[in-house]
Design an enzyme around this catalytic site. Sequence first.
Site, PDB file in Angstrom:
ATOM      1  N   LYS B 224       0.781  -1.027  -0.427  1.00  0.00           N
ATOM      2  CA  LYS B 224      -0.119  -0.620  -0.106  1.00  0.00           C
ATOM      3  C   LYS B 224       0.624   1.331   0.014  1.00  0.00           C
ATOM      4  O   LYS B 224       0.291   2.237  -0.607  1.00  0.00           O
ATOM      5  CB  LYS B 224      -0.807  -0.118   1.467  1.00  0.00           C
ATOM      6  N   THR B 226       3.909   1.996  -1.020  1.00  0.00           N
ATOM      7  CA  THR B 226       4.715   2.048  -2.369  1.00  0.00           C
ATOM      8  C   THR B 226       2.917   2.820  -3.230  1.00  0.00           C
ATOM      9  O   THR B 226       3.602   3.468  -4.108  1.00  0.00           O
ATOM     10  CB  THR B 226       5.108   0.902  -3.088  1.00  0.00           C
ATOM     11  N   ARG B 248       2.161   7.880   7.722  1.00  0.00           N
ATOM     12  CA  ARG B 248       2.410   6.978   8.290  1.00  0.00           C
ATOM     13  C   ARG B 248       3.794   7.466   8.574  1.00  0.00           C
ATOM     14  O   ARG B 248       5.011   6.753   7.555  1.00  0.00           O
ATOM     15  CB  ARG B 248       1.513   5.968   9.279  1.00  0.00           C
ATOM     16  N   LYS B 259      11.078  -6.793  10.215  1.00  0.00           N
ATOM     17  CA  LYS B 259      10.023  -5.629   8.707  1.00  0.00           C
ATOM     18  C   LYS B 259      10.747  -5.125   8.201  1.00  0.00           C
ATOM     19  O   LYS B 259      10.490  -4.525   6.775  1.00  0.00           O
ATOM     20  CB  LYS B 259       9.163  -5.296   9.634  1.00  0.00           C
ATOM     21  N   ALA B 478      -2.364  -0.522  14.106  1.00  0.00           N
ATOM     22  CA  ALA B 478      -4.210  -0.268  13.012  1.00  0.00           C
ATOM     23  C   ALA B 478      -4.990  -1.620  13.845  1.00  0.00           C
ATOM     24  O   ALA B 478      -5.963  -1.877  12.869  1.00  0.00           O
ATOM     25  CB  ALA B 478      -3.249  -1.152  11.763  1.00  0.00           C
ATOM     26  N   PHE B 509      -3.713  -1.820   7.161  1.00  0.00           N
ATOM     27  CA  PHE B 509      -4.457  -3.321   7.058  1.00  0.00           C
ATOM     28  C   PHE B 509      -5.250  -3.416   5.471  1.00  0.00           C
ATOM     29  O   PHE B 509      -4.757  -2.605   5.240  1.00  0.00           O
ATOM     30  CB  PHE B 509      -5.054  -3.812   8.435  1.00  0.00           C
ATOM     31  N   PHE B 598       3.630  -7.584  -9.626  1.00  0.00           N
ATOM     32  CA  PHE B 598       4.615  -8.609  -9.641  1.00  0.00           C
ATOM     33  C   PHE B 598       6.193  -9.056 -10.983  1.00  0.00           C
ATOM     34  O   PHE B 598       5.253  -8.785 -11.462  1.00  0.00           O
ATOM     35  CB  PHE B 598       4.856  -9.276  -8.204  1.00  0.00           C
ATOM     36  N   TRP B 627       6.873  -0.407  -8.009  1.00  0.00           N
ATOM     37  CA  TRP B 627       8.397   0.146  -7.803  1.00  0.00           C
ATOM     38  C   TRP B 627       9.450  -0.809  -9.248  1.00  0.00           C
ATOM     39  O   TRP B 627      10.331   0.029  -8.730  1.00  0.00           O
ATOM     40  CB  TRP B 627       7.804  -1.870  -7.010  1.00  0.00           C
TER      41      TRP B 627
END
Lengths: 774, 774
Positions: B224, B226, B248, B259, B478, B509, B598, B627
């Site tokens: 989300k 990106t 955020r 992460k 979240a 989320f 992707f 991306w």
Amino acid sequence: MAGKIGLNITQICLPRECTEDEIIEEVLKLNEDPRVHGVYLHLPPASLTSRVLNTLRPEKDVDGVSDLNVGRLVRGDMSQGFTPPLANAVMELLARHGEQSPIQNHGREMSGVGPLTAALRMRNVVQSSSRWAQGQQYRPWTLRSLKLQPLSPVPSDIEISRAQTPKPVDQLAQEIGLLQEETEAYGRTKAKVRLSLLDRLREQPDGKYVLVAGITPTPLGEGKSTVVIGLVQALSAHLKLNSFACLRQPSQGPTFGVKGGAAGGGYAQVIPMEEFNLHLTGDIHAITAANNLVAAAIDARMLHEATQTDKALYSRLVPSVNGVRRFSPIQIARLCRLGISEIDPRALTPQEVSSFVRLDLDPAKVTWQRVVDTNDRFLRKITVGQASTEKGHVRETQFDIAVASEIMAILALADGLGDMKTRLGRMVVGSSRSGQPITAEDLGVSGALAVLMKDAIKPTLMQTLEGSPVFVHAGPFANIAHGNSSVLADKLALKLVGEDGFVVTEAGFGADIGMEKFFNIKCRASGLRPNVVVLVATVRALKMHGGGPNVSAGSPLPREYIDENLSLVTKGCSSNLRKQIQIAHLFGVPVVVALNVFKTDTQAEIDLVCQMAKESGAADAVPCHHWARGGRGSVDLAQAVKQASSQPSHFQFLYSQETPIVEKIRMIAQKVYGADDIELSPEAQAKIDYYNQQGYGKLPICMAKTHLSLSHLPEKKGTPTGFTLPIRDIRASIGAGFIYPLVGTMSTMPGLPTRPCFYDIDLDPVTEEITGLF
Amino acid sequence: MAGKIGLNITQICLPRECTEDEIIEEVLKLNEDPRVHGVYLHLPPASLTSRVLNTLRPEKDVDGVSDLNVGRLVRGDMSQGFTPPLANAVMELLARHGEQSPIQNHGREMSGVGPLTAALRMRNVVQSSSRWAQGQQYRPWTLRSLKLQPLSPVPSDIEISRAQTPKPVDQLAQEIGLLQEETEAYGRTKAKVRLSLLDRLREQPDGKYVLVAGITPTPLGEGKSTVVIGLVQALSAHLKLNSFACLRQPSQGPTFGVKGGAAGGGYAQVIPMEEFNLHLTGDIHAITAANNLVAAAIDARMLHEATQTDKALYSRLVPSVNGVRRFSPIQIARLCRLGISEIDPRALTPQEVSSFVRLDLDPAKVTWQRVVDTNDRFLRKITVGQASTEKGHVRETQFDIAVASEIMAILALADGLGDMKTRLGRMVVGSSRSGQPITAEDLGVSGALAVLMKDAIKPTLMQTLEGSPVFVHAGPFANIAHGNSSVLADKLALKLVGEDGFVVTEAGFGADIGMEKFFNIKCRASGLRPNVVVLVATVRALKMHGGGPNVSAGSPLPREYIDENLSLVTKGCSSNLRKQIQIAHLFGVPVVVALNVFKTDTQAEIDLVCQMAKESGAADAVPCHHWARGGRGSVDLAQAVKQASSQPSHFQFLYSQETPIVEKIRMIAQKVYGADDIELSPEAQAKIDYYNQQGYGKLPICMAKTHLSLSHLPEKKGTPTGFTLPIRDIRASIGAGFIYPLVGTMSTMPGLPTRPCFYDIDLDPVTEEITGLF
């Protein structure tokens, strides 16, 4: 940090089809690139739009295009700056270059380069070069003082601070000779200063180096910080001498507890005081983050080792990524320490794998604690790991206040990014079951620590109420650490003030602790040598040492401290003051006594202190009125310091680092504290043996002793004698680089009282004004 | 934040004996004072030195002295700017003022003010006024994009970030119409933006408001952030539309755990990514400090109450200072809540004293936890207070990760400093033994919290890889919170982009959680109404929902996710994707599906998703390649969003705040999650009764549910049906303003794996380059 010598002139020569935006983007990159000292714009005339021309920074403008653009250069300057000899030299140079001239090679898109244009360009090259060369040199200060009109009675600290408008910090930076690219503003009143300054001014002689220390204080404190600030205000705003204050960053916890802020007080403050006392530029928060990452890594690692086989640990620690297993650089460092030279993960023997994957930390011998920058007494002793996910691996541990972290001591002692990273890596966090020290690098976390601390290493520039520059940087504990502001702030300031300037730095606690550590630990680490010690005394503390009744925070002062009492003052001077002067002389440095005057002090008391201080060997002794009057109230002190700094200083360490640990401790105890001898507990003796065996024997000593007495007994005032200093235990901060014997119990976590300061602290949401900070 | 209308012109008229420094000091104060819009310099001619004249800022220069100084005004500008009608008007004005003219009154030291000079002055007043008035208005953007030349294969995130030179943040601020005094730089690439902007642009219509949400994700996340960044890069750098991303701030803990960072990825990033991922401008550190001050205050207060009489507590809480006892404003607020109107401390009855001094917090009912921004699993359950100084008052408690603090949720929902302070004060930290809620204000700490948070409330400006503006602000959990970036960042951005611009903000989320909370909690708090929802999907997640095998972090992806499989994609689209589109439509907002492509996705799969999304009611559905290709790869999405934003939006809340708590929960469970019904545990029912009794019944609901399924069971993919949602417990964040039912166990403290990210993170001490962040 390596120096760059020479001049780098870059050309912009883009294809015809480039858009204006693309050209501007290139120009902006070169504007920002510190490696590029000048730029030629070789572009088709149509591309030389005013937007492009205005984008190039004047100081990088080799072509003089931005001048040409407004027409001033051609019309006005030829007769002045461009002399016939220079023109001839340029022509000759151009002729010699012939076809090889870069100007001719790349000028093909231009409408034709006549000799005058070429000459103008060369003139601009010369100008640009000399601008660059000047930029590398020392710049004299043009400090503008802020006027102070002290009121009586003296208002609250926050009111005084708020009533003064600080200079924009970029203006202050420019005034003291910093280049634009050497500062990073944090808002309008704070800026971090880059360490590249040290490289630019490496040939510049240092200024005079003045340490402010104190006699043994009452529990209320005797105002060392205000003396530092008042002295610098006097030196800069009144004697017009370049001068810099180097202060410690205060812990935020006590600001909301009992102590309040630490930005000085009255008319000797760092402003804005609320910025100084809160968050600042985030250094302590960075320390907290780094410290607690180590702690989390320790417990998680012990859990993972306890619940996994060697093979499982190894396959996770050195995973196959796209079919390839590889050690990270941090892991190779651990292999080296283990004596394993193999760097192919597939080739390690099972024994080697086992010793690599198992730090085998002994939970009972973990010395690393978590930290928080809050006065939270309930974290003094805790049990962690009680959730079911941690499978019963509970452990007793504690939180310390953030400034007690070894990382804070490292920040204060490091002399560069590389040195800091090395120190962070070698921090010992505990020992293995077989007694081997385990380091942050063994945990694999040292690179991340350096990343977390990369901005914290840059000192923060602020200003006093009178507009003099202040560095705020680091604030290690004064007992379990060395209690001094940072080596780097002092070094940067000494270069900036120049040969005739003054840098005034502060040591925590009394001279027996803060000053002794300044000399034996900080000066040893930095290589800097002090010129003068200013020893701060108050009539109040002298009366206490002379036998006055107990002084304690929160209780009203007994009469003896309010009424004139020459007898108590005399006894205080001939005991503690005299002894502290002698301690400074042990190190060969002249002493000026600064009597921080309170409104209850009588003239007879003031005169008596000054007279007795001089009789005890002080080079001078003067009363200071900075709290009530600002720098003007400290002009006498400034004159005395200037005078003393011209005296020869014969600085020497108290001990050589080769001296055995026990002897170092004994020398400090006997020569500085006046003890008959020391007495080691069995634990302390065992630790000394262990440290010697681990090769830590050459580290300097950082005594963790009460600051309320020269002895280990806080109630013994004056100059205690006839005591044996008990060494209860000994610990080590290997990253910071010292061993700290514990004399009594040191609290590393303050508490909150029944009515903490925060009851009065408030923010007006409309004006954004803060009340209640002091 | 109250608006200031009108023009404030100040005169400097100092006594003759003033020094140049003193004059300059006055001028600088007025330069910096936002309340002063223009300055007259009425000074003796000898004092009008070039230093003085150059000090006054041109925009405040009413006299035009700095122009006069260089001689341009008189010689060049008269014929252009100063028309005869204006001259006449000025003369008339001057005549009317007569002897009362401030110019004549204060001009006595000057050599005589002829009509021309006076007229010039007036012209400058007019110019200065109109400059000021313009300054209050909207400024069109002149955004310069940064050129991107994507490489293949795509390098690491940190390499891409480092290869791009960001614009200086002050330049970016200027490009998007911010005034100089509205920003506070933090280094060269980050700046805080002051909330006064909202006041200046209050008449300016908002831009279009776009929310990016996602389908139910795999545990790997579907990108989300990106998408947000790529979309804004496309809108601004390629469609040349004003646009702003609101993101955020990530927790720093996970950056060093599993992460990694959260600055986007590939060619859709916020730069510099290391600044984004580390410390930023210290907001999370401020939250940690504020949160832990509350925690320390709670435990210390319980200890003090347990060990002191009413009288002792009272004499400490309301001490006599110089003979006067006085309640602080925070204490008066508590007295009000207790129904005590007496504000003379001597006049309280013993019963009143007792109820005032005793919060009587029940240790078993303290709900406030400590926080730390580190993945420290051993702090999930701890025992505190085990040191002897705490006299046996041990207590079990826990640390959460810092972003789980209620203060983070408040930061995200507050719409100004006053609102934030009110919310901080009303935070409930636990309840008394008699069941009364105890607030931060009862603890006396709310003012201090506002002070600690005063800078955190200002959003941080950064930029994307292509130079588009980004606000980074707040990052609440979240699940136990609402998981959206801040109301204030969105509001500032909506004003800045202007009527035709776009603000793209992100919800945490999947849409069932983040988007539902965005609508029901955030939009309710802010009053803002969204124009478009962008729903992010991936072929990977759709295959999972279509029945593909388990996807988990750290394990290789099964073949189904690498090879084409149209059957799984079809099933995923007709289940989860369709349902999430329907959820957005419940709120009346058009949906654009963004398929985050992707490299393993086939054209047939991509086409299928887009087709089925449109069949399910999406206004449009497009593949995005941000991306690999940056903004250019998201141009189709940008066009689709632009198109959809011109459709009418009929936004409506899912429930009214008047609806009873149980009904609100049921509506979310049934309409959003697709549950048959809810089932309340006895604890949950008891809490609901308690909250109703305390008057919290009208608060919105913030479900704490897994994000890995529309249901409460993470393994149920697609569109689960036939389930009853169990409500295990219910908690409340009264300061933030929501009630959060717990559906299952929520972890509020991540752990470190065997090989955390930090093994690869390193800093080159010479180049200062960071490696290993991703």
